[in-house]
Every structure is written in structure tokens, then in C-alpha cells.
Design an enzyme around this catalytic site. Structure first.
Site, PDB file in Angstrom:
ATOM      1  N   SER A  68      -9.772   1.646   2.919  1.00 22.95           N
ATOM      2  CA  SER A  68      -8.888   2.410   2.071  1.00 22.95           C
ATOM      3  C   SER A  68      -7.847   1.562   1.332  1.00 22.95           C
ATOM      4  O   SER A  68      -7.273   2.029   0.356  1.00 22.95           O
ATOM      5  CB  SER A  68      -8.173   3.467   2.902  1.00 22.95           C
ATOM      6  OG  SER A  68      -7.283   2.866   3.814  1.00 22.95           O
ATOM      7  N   SER A 118      -9.879  -0.814   7.120  1.00 25.85           N
ATOM      8  CA  SER A 118      -9.323  -0.659   5.766  1.00 25.85           C
ATOM      9  C   SER A 118      -8.593  -1.864   5.178  1.00 25.85           C
ATOM     10  O   SER A 118      -8.249  -1.839   4.000  1.00 25.85           O
ATOM     11  CB  SER A 118      -8.398   0.547   5.718  1.00 25.85           C
ATOM     12  OG  SER A 118      -9.162   1.701   5.541  1.00 25.85           O
ATOM     13  N   LYS A 148       0.852  -1.200   0.000  1.00 24.44           N
ATOM     14  CA  LYS A 148       0.000   0.000   0.000  1.00 24.44           C
ATOM     15  C   LYS A 148       0.885   1.245   0.000  1.00 24.44           C
ATOM     16  O   LYS A 148       1.859   1.309   0.762  1.00 24.44           O
ATOM     17  CB  LYS A 148      -0.889  -0.035   1.246  1.00 24.44           C
ATOM     18  CG  LYS A 148      -1.915   1.074   1.335  1.00 24.44           C
ATOM     19  CD  LYS A 148      -2.785   0.883   2.580  1.00 24.44           C
ATOM     20  CE  LYS A 148      -3.917   1.889   2.673  1.00 24.44           C
ATOM     21  NZ  LYS A 148      -4.791   1.648   3.852  1.00 24.44           N
TER      22      LYS A 148
END
Ligand code: GLN
Length: 513
Positions: free
Chosen positions: A154, A178, A79
């Protein structure tokens, strides 16, 4: 089975048996990225030649008979909220669009030490604020099961790259859901470890008391593999716990006897989509058939979790994001243009003899801060900063922030009480399956309510696992959530694996046209 259809655990075995090489695997994933990622948009940066070089180095060491690490040359996507030395780390924000960190996050370092190959950096909601990856400054990530739907967020890119078979493993972060929510939306497995289990050093902070890094992959065994590589104490993160890391990969196959599972009655009321309820109940039945005892429990304060989370997380965010002022690092407004405008405003006021206007004129420094932040941050990030600044301001602090902290304590107490009675808590991950791109973009409150079942684990700091447990009639994945007391990842992974031995939802993959 082709390489990209195999789980990370299977790939590792295939490498060890000499059936394939790290270079072959990495090339297969890079090819698939080239074929489908333009449609999915999971990646903000793709490894390409650097990934092949890293894979080659692992292959050479193996050929020479040298030891290789736990990840044995497996590609991992990360990420883009974790710092990577010499590689842009954007947090999906205009603010950090050109930011190149001078160091690696501890997790990135540990993956490299375990011989994982950095395959790419994945898309997210700006600074991890959101639940759909629509808040990215670099375009939405689409759900590989239905490209008109969101991948969740997210960590939308981290979940979508696994679902799209463009990475076997990925790293996400979870502040209020997330990792788990996008894993559920994309039909993959994801783990939010206990707060402190994984070092946050080099993770760009959103809400420091809630943030935690964790693994995503197809199977729970894959999560065990990646968690084992990244977990453990780190002197560089004062909140990382000095608790020994069990060999998760060695025990994940061992089933647990006499399991007691708690089903919170609050998780099955009106807010839950019937299609999700049905699949989650069916998953609980799988455990029942394996001899688990299922008990109804209550988490009475869970109804206040969203309210508490959306005070605490924005409060911490407003403080953490104060550092982006255009002066230290990150985006800065066009100063030449700004100064020209400022000068001409000043001259006009002087000419008009407007003393009051001159007194009210801001300083160029303040204007630079304001403009840099106004231009660098997206709408949701600004909303969080305003919410948090308000909640922390004198006169409101006690009514909002302090109150939310008290609720947080009650939520933690609910869990402590429940875990005296049961081993794990089971329920849904999300109230509904993935929604359409654009459906909630103008309705932040509805989007916040999507976090109903996930934020409590962050507020309490406990471990929580999401695993796929079926597809709706429309062919959309649904997730099952299993929650465990702090630092019981070893047992939690074993419990998750028990389900995957009996079912094959974690083997279902979307067909991308
Ligand atoms: N959806 C939640 C939020 O918007 C959770 C985000 C996260 O876990 N990073 O804050």
C-alpha cells in the site's frame, strides 16, 4: 551528478562539506515534483513554501554554527496514514478526506526533531489495504519504470516518489508487505522494522498487531539514516519496545564475517516467476562470493501464512474501523437529504397503514451510520470489514480467528527454529514484477496471493529488508528480501549494505519521459 540523483547519505555529506544547502536540495525536489508528479501521482499533498521555509531555518542554524540534527535538512515524504498536525491526513479515503489531525505522529515529530524537512504526504491504498495503490480514493500511483504498471502498495506513493527522484527518503508502513512490495516493484530499498522498534503513535490503525512504520530510500545506508532518526521507545505507544537504538549509520559500512544465509525451499516453488527466481539466485551468489555460507532451510508453515493473515488483518481492521461512524469524526452523509427521505418513507407507510413496515423502519441514527460508512469507504475496505466481522462473530470465532492465531504461533516457531541455524533468511519479495494497472482490480484473491513472501514477517514480528537486485528483460525491477530475528536491524542493514557495495542496482534510476 545532479542533486536529485544523489542518495540521502551523499546529500548529507554534500551539505556538511558546504557544497550545497538544504534550500537548494528542497527546491530541486520541488521542481522535479512539479515536472513529473502529475504523471506518477505519488503525492496527495506537496510541501511547497512550507518545505522551503523549514529548509531555510536549518540552513540558517548551520550558518550560525549551531548543531543540526541527524537528517540535517533532508526532505522526507510521509505516507498519508501518519498524522500531521494542522495538515490533512486522508488515508486515501473519502472517509477522512477533510480530516486535519490536532497532533503529529511520533515518527513525524522525530523527523522534525532530527531536522528533516516535510516534503509532502504520499498516496496509498485506502487505509493501507491493498497491494497496488489502486484502492486510493484519489487516483492510482504509477510505477516510474513503466507508467502503465502499478507502483505496488500500500505504500505505493512512498516507493514511487523515491524511484521518480521526487524525494530522497520516505516513510511507509508495512502490515503484510506494504513497504517491501512497493520497494521491490519500484527498484528502491525499504525496511520493515521489528514490531515495536518504531512507535506507532499517530499512525492510523489498520491491523494493530501487525502494523509497523519504516523507511524507504535508494540505499541501505539511507535506510540506516532514517531508521536511526525514528526508532526507539515512546511512552505514547505501549507496544513500542524499550530496547536501545544502535547508531545504525555508524556501523552500516562494516561488513559481517562468516555469514550464514538460509534459503527457504518453500519460496522457490511453482508460484515464483522464473525471471524473479533467476535474479534472486544471482543475488544470493553475490553473498556466496563474499564468503557467506548458503543453506537450504524450511519454513513448513509458510504455506498457511496468507490464509492466517487474511483472517487476522481483516479481523483487526473490522474492529479498528468501527470508529468511523459519521458521528465522532470523518465523513458524514448529507443529513438533511437523509432526513427528508426518512420522513417521506415514514409518512408513506403511515398513510398505507403498513404497521409491519413501520416497525421495520430503521432509526435515523442507524441510517446515518450505515450511509456514512457506505459512502465513505471504498470497496476493498468494505470487503475487509465484512471478512473480519464474519471471522470474529460468535460461532465462527474459534474456527477462524482463534485458528489463525494458532497458525501465527507456528509461523513464529518456524522462524525461531530457522534462526538457530542461520543468521538471515534470503529470498524473493514478490512472486512477480510489477503488474499492469487494472490487471488484478476485479480479482482480490490473486492480489492477496502477491503477499505470499511478505506476510510471514509481520505475523512473526521480525525485521525484514527489501533491496533491488536486478531488472527483468522488460526493464522491471526485482527485489531481494533479507529477514532477521527481532531487533537485529543493525546487522540486517549491514548485510544489505554488503550487497550494495558489490552491485549497483540501487543506483539504477528510471528515465521518465
Ligand atoms: N497487501 C497487504 C494487504 O492488502 C498488505 C498491506 C499492508 O502491508 N498495509 O493487506
Amino acid at each position: 551528478m545532479t542533486l536529485i540523483q544523489m542518495t540521502a547519505t551523499e546529500l548529507k555529506a554534500a551539505i556538511e562539506q558546504g557544497q550545497t544547502s538544504c534550500v537548494e536540495i528542497t527546491r530541486a525536489y520541488l521542481d522535479e515534483i512539479g515536472r513529473v508528479d502529475a504523471r506518477v501521482n505519488a503525492y496527495l499533498w506537496k510541501g511547497g513554501q512550507s518545505a522551503l521555509d523549514a529548509a531555510q531555518a536549518v540552513d540558517e542554524r548551520r550558518t550560525r554554527g549551531q548543531d543540526v540534527g541527524l537528517l540535517a535538512g533532508l526532505p522526507v515524504a510521509i505516507k498519508d496514514l501518519l498524522c500531521t498536525r494542522g495538515l490533512r491526513t486522508t488515508c486515501a479515503s473519502r472517509m477522512l478526506a477533510e480530516f486535519v489531525p490536532p497532533y503529529d505522529a511520533t515518527v513525524v515529530q522525530r523527523i522534525a526533531q532530527a531536522d528533516g524537512v516535510l516534503l509532502g504526504k504520499t498516496n496509498l491504498d485506502e487505509f493501507a489495504m491493498g497491494g497496488s495503490t489502486e484502492n486510493s480514493a484519489f487516483g492510482v500511483t504509477r510505477n516510474p519504470w513503466d507508467l502503465d504498471r502499478v507502483a505496488g502498495g500500500s505504500s505505493g506513493g512512498a516507493a514511487a516518489c523515491v524511484a521518480a527522484s521526487t524525494a530522497p527518503l520516505s516513510i511507509g508502513t508495512d502490515t503484510g508487505g506494504s513497504i517491501r512490495q512497493p520497494a521491490a516493484f519500484c527498484g528502491v530499498s525499504g525496511l520493515k522494522p521489528t514490531y515495536g522498534r518504531v512507535s506507532r503513535y499517530g499512525l492510523v490503525a489498520f491491523a494493530s498487531s501487525l502494523d509497523q512504520i519504516g523507511p524507504l530510500g535508494w540505499s541501505v545506508a539511507d535506510l540506516a539514516l532514517l531508521l536511526e532518526a525514528i526508532a526507539g521507545h515512546d511512552a505514547a505507544d505501549a507496544t513500542s519496545a524499550d530496547v536501545p537504538v544502535p547508531a545504525y549509520t555508524r556501523t552500516v559500512n562494516e561488513s559481517l564475517k562468516g555469514l550464514k544465509l538460509g534459503v527457504p525451499r518453500e519460496h522457490f516453488d511453482d508460484g515464483l516467476d522464473p525471471a524473479v527466481a533467476k535474479l534472486v539466485q544471482a543475488a544470493i551468489d553475490v553473498y556466496r562470493q563474499q564468503g557467506a555460507e548458503i543453506r537450504e532451510i524450511s519454513l513448513p508453515h509458510s504455506r498457511y501464512a496468507i490464509a492466517a493473515y487474511y483472517i487476522i488483518a481483516p479481523s483487526e481492521a473490522s474492529s479498528n474501523l468501527a470508529r468511523y461512524d459519521g458521528a465522532h469524526y470523518g465523513y458524514r452523509t448529507d443529513e438533511v437529504k437523509m432526513m427528508e427521505e426518512w420522513e417521506s418513507e415514514r409518512k408513506a407507510l403511515e398513510k398505507a397503514g403498513d404497521d409491519a413496515g413501520l416497525n421495520a423502519l430503521d432509526s435515523p441514527l442507524v441510517r446515518m451510520y450505515r450511509r456514512s460508512r457506505a459512502e465513505g469507504f471504498g470497496a476493498e475496505v468494505k470487503r475487509r470489514i465484512m471478512l473480519g466481522t464474519y471471522a470474529l462473530s460468535a460461532g465462527y470465532y474459534d474456527a477462524y480467528y482463534l485458528k489463525a492465531l494458532k497458525v501465527r504461533r507456528l509461523i513464529r516457531d518456524d522462524y525461531d527454529r530457522a534462526f538457530q541455524e542461520v543468521d538471515f533468511i534470503v529470498g524473493p519479495v514478490t512472486p512477480s514484477p510489477a503488474f499492469a494497472v487494472g490487471a488484478m482490480i476485479d480479482d482480490p484473491l490473486s492480489l492477496y496471493l502477491q503477499d505470499l513472501f511478505t506476510v510471514s514477517a509481520n505475523l512473526a514480528g521480525i525485521a525484514s529488508l527489501a533491496i533491488p537486485c536486478g531488472l527483468t528483460e522488460q526493464g522491471l525491477p526485482v527485489g531481494l528480501q533479507l529477514q532477521a530475528p527481532p531487533f537485529q536491524e543493525e546487522r540486517l542493514l549491514r548485510a544489505g549494505h554488503m550487497y550494495q557495495v558489490e552491485t549497483d542496482w540501487h543506483r539504477q534510476r528510471p528515465q521518465l519521459p
